[in-house]
Design an enzyme around this catalytic site. Structure first.
Site, short mmCIF file in Angstrom:
data_model
loop_
_atom_site.label_atom_id
_atom_site.label_comp_id
_atom_site.label_asym_id
_atom_site.label_seq_id
_atom_site.Cartn_x
_atom_site.Cartn_y
_atom_site.Cartn_z
N ASP A 16 11.44 3.08 -2.13
CA ASP A 16 11.99 3.28 -3.47
C ASP A 16 12.65 4.67 -3.39
O ASP A 16 12.99 5.12 -2.28
CB ASP A 16 10.88 3.22 -4.55
CG ASP A 16 11.42 3.11 -5.97
OD1 ASP A 16 11.77 2.01 -6.39
OD2 ASP A 16 11.53 4.14 -6.67
N LYS A 63 2.86 -0.72 -7.11
CA LYS A 63 3.80 0.39 -6.89
C LYS A 63 3.01 1.60 -6.47
O LYS A 63 1.82 1.70 -6.78
CB LYS A 63 4.55 0.71 -8.20
CG LYS A 63 5.85 1.47 -8.01
CD LYS A 63 6.99 0.55 -7.66
CE LYS A 63 8.23 1.26 -7.24
NZ LYS A 63 9.39 0.35 -7.16
#
Ligand code: NDP
Ligand code: 2IT
Length: 450
Positions: free
Chosen positions: A169, A129
């Site tokens: 995201d 991430k």
């Protein structure tokens, strides 16, 4: 914290010591370790091979300066991150978040959860991430472009189609992915599938944009069907957020015969008893990048309420938190239960606090945890990677069918694991145990470098 298990206690103590001051990361780790109690008690090879102490420590954590020049000619500095958490089952894979609340704790919690989520999809993807504390709100298109280019100038040193494949995201959609991809290609002189969520004209996959929201509803349908012989037909649904996940969750919920009565953004929420008109939401959010408040000015049947958290006071059968972490606490969960909620499924990552989850489980609410319920986005990213490798594109129908198949499988993996480990219907435990199994086995098989 006492897990009633020495190994788990030891591992968690060390995680707390090493990551003090990182509450979101500790919250995510605690939830997984709690679930793994029956798993480590059944299989001694996990402790013997030090799997837990390895799995909670990222393989690599990169932090970097992102300097860029705003429209006034002033130099701005943000902080960039990429955590490469686990590569046991495939290249690191996971999104990039641009939001002022981004810090090491947030990136690590997201990266940690991604490891298990990606495993659940059944596709060969490790967990990662990244992101930045950059706030895209109010920035011009050229400022976004310059920021993305500066961010990628450093990130490009660490990623690659077979190494680490970022995607979107919060705050990172098709526009940002386009600028990031352009910069990577410029730097490397390589046209590869280094990012997913790309535009359809340059290697993107059909249905990736819709995938997280659609997948959430496929999961929720399967959960209702198997656990209560129910469907979404005629149900009242409340969805928090009005971004990528929320919009396509609403679209699929409506297609499946539900009425979506409320949506939100970080300022407030709208209620429309006649059913939210999604085309209006899309115009406001996807085209104008404006506030959800606008909706009530355009649709007479709607009402706007300031303050986003109040959305959980709206009576519904199905609640789908699709905005951000810890957006639904114990008190709000109790209110949903008192109002007769039947199912809750997490479109966002870790939107329900541990107290909220406990209340849902205790009251027999069907609860779909994020790792399972929102895995449709990354699953379709995996399908985008496959198409890029083949230099071929599947039709929308082909991708949608594969997505649906993956979500149905994820539900059954989690449901079966919940039964196997003595907590039938507890999909939090089931998803964590099922996602963990393949990663643990691969870590053991690949040995420890020393
Ligand atoms: P978007 O940026 O498209 O939308 C985010 C939405 O959530 C907006 O409505 C935003 O409101 C709201 N929001 C964001 N931060 C907060 C906050 N701190 N408090 C209240 N509301 C907030 O992001 P996505 O839809 O892509 O992501 C939503 C969630 O889904 C995140 O948790 C993400 O990690 C998760 N997710 C996303 C996937 C994807 O493929 N995109 C896949 C799996 C999970 P505002 O505009 O006012 O900021
Ligand atoms: O949280 C998530 O799963 C995502 N933001 C999607 C990640 C991806 O690589 O598509």
């Amino acid at each position: 914290m006492n897990f009633q298990n020495d190994y788990l206690n030891r591992v968690y103590e060390e995680v707390c010591r090493r990551n003090a001051g990182e509450p979101e990361f500790l919250q995510a780790v605690r939830e997984v370790l709690e679930s793994l109690k029956p798993v480590v008690e059944k299989d001694p090879s996990i402790e013997k091979n030090g799997v837990l102490e390895r799995i909670v420590e990222p393989e690599r954590f990169i932090q970097f300066r992102v300097s860029w020049v705003d429209d006034k000619g002033q130099v701005q500095v943000n902080r960039g991150y990429r955590v490469q958490f686990n590569s046991a089952i495939g290249p690191y894979k996971g999104g990039l978040r641009f939001h002022p609340s981004v810090n090491a704790s947030v990136i690590k919690f997201l990266g940690f959860e991604q490891v298990f989520k990606n495993s659940l999809t059944g596709l060969p993807m490790g967990g990662g991430k990244g992101g930045s504390d950059f706030d895209p709100k109010g920035k011009s298109d050229m400022e976004i472009m310059r920021f993305c280019q500066s961010f990628m100038t450093e990130l490009a040193k660490h990623i690659g189609a077979d190494t680490d494949v970022p995607a979107g995201d919060i705050g990172v959609g098709a526009r940002e992915i386009g600028y990031l991809f352009g910069q990577y290609k410029r730097l490397r002189n390589e046209f590869t599938g280094v990012l997913t969520g790309k535009g359809l004209t340059y290697g993107g996959s059909l249905v990736r944009k819709e995938a997280t929201g659609y997948g959430l509803l496929y999961f929720t349908s399967e959960m209702l069907k198997n656990m209560k012989q129910e469907s979404l037909q005629g149900k009242r649904v409340v969805i928090s957020g009005s971004g990528n996940v929320a919009i396509y969750a609403a679209q699929k919920a409506q297609e499946l015969g539900a009425t979506v009565v409320a949506m939100s953004d970080s300022n407030g929420y709208i209620i429309d008893e006649a059913g939210i008109q999604l085309a209006v939401v899309q115009q406001i959010k996807e085209v104008e990048r404006a506030r959800i408040k606008e909706y009530a000015q355009r649709v007479p049947s709607a009402q706007y309420v300031e303050g986003c958290r109040g959305i959980w006071s709206v009576k519904c059968d199905v609640a789908l938190p699709c905005a951000t972490q810890n957006e639904l606490n114990g008190q709000e969960a109790q209110q949903l239960v008192d109002n007769g909620v039947m199912a809750v499924a997490e479109g966002a990552n870790m939107p329900c606090t541990p107290e909220a989850v406990e209340i849902f489980l205790k009251n027999g609410i069907f609860f779909g945890p994020a790792k399972a319920a929102n895995a449709g986005g990354v699953a379709t990213s995996g399908l985008e990677m496959s198409q890029n490798s083949m230099r071929y594109s599947w039709t929308a129908q082909e991708v949608d069918e594969k997505l649906k198949g993956i979500m149905v499988n994820i539900f059954h993996s989690a449901y079966n694991a919940s039964k196997e480990y003595g907590a039938p219907g507890n999909l939090v435990l089931g998803a964590n145990a099922a996602g963990f199994a393949k990663v643990a086995q691969s870590m053991i098989a690949q040995g420890v470098a020393y």
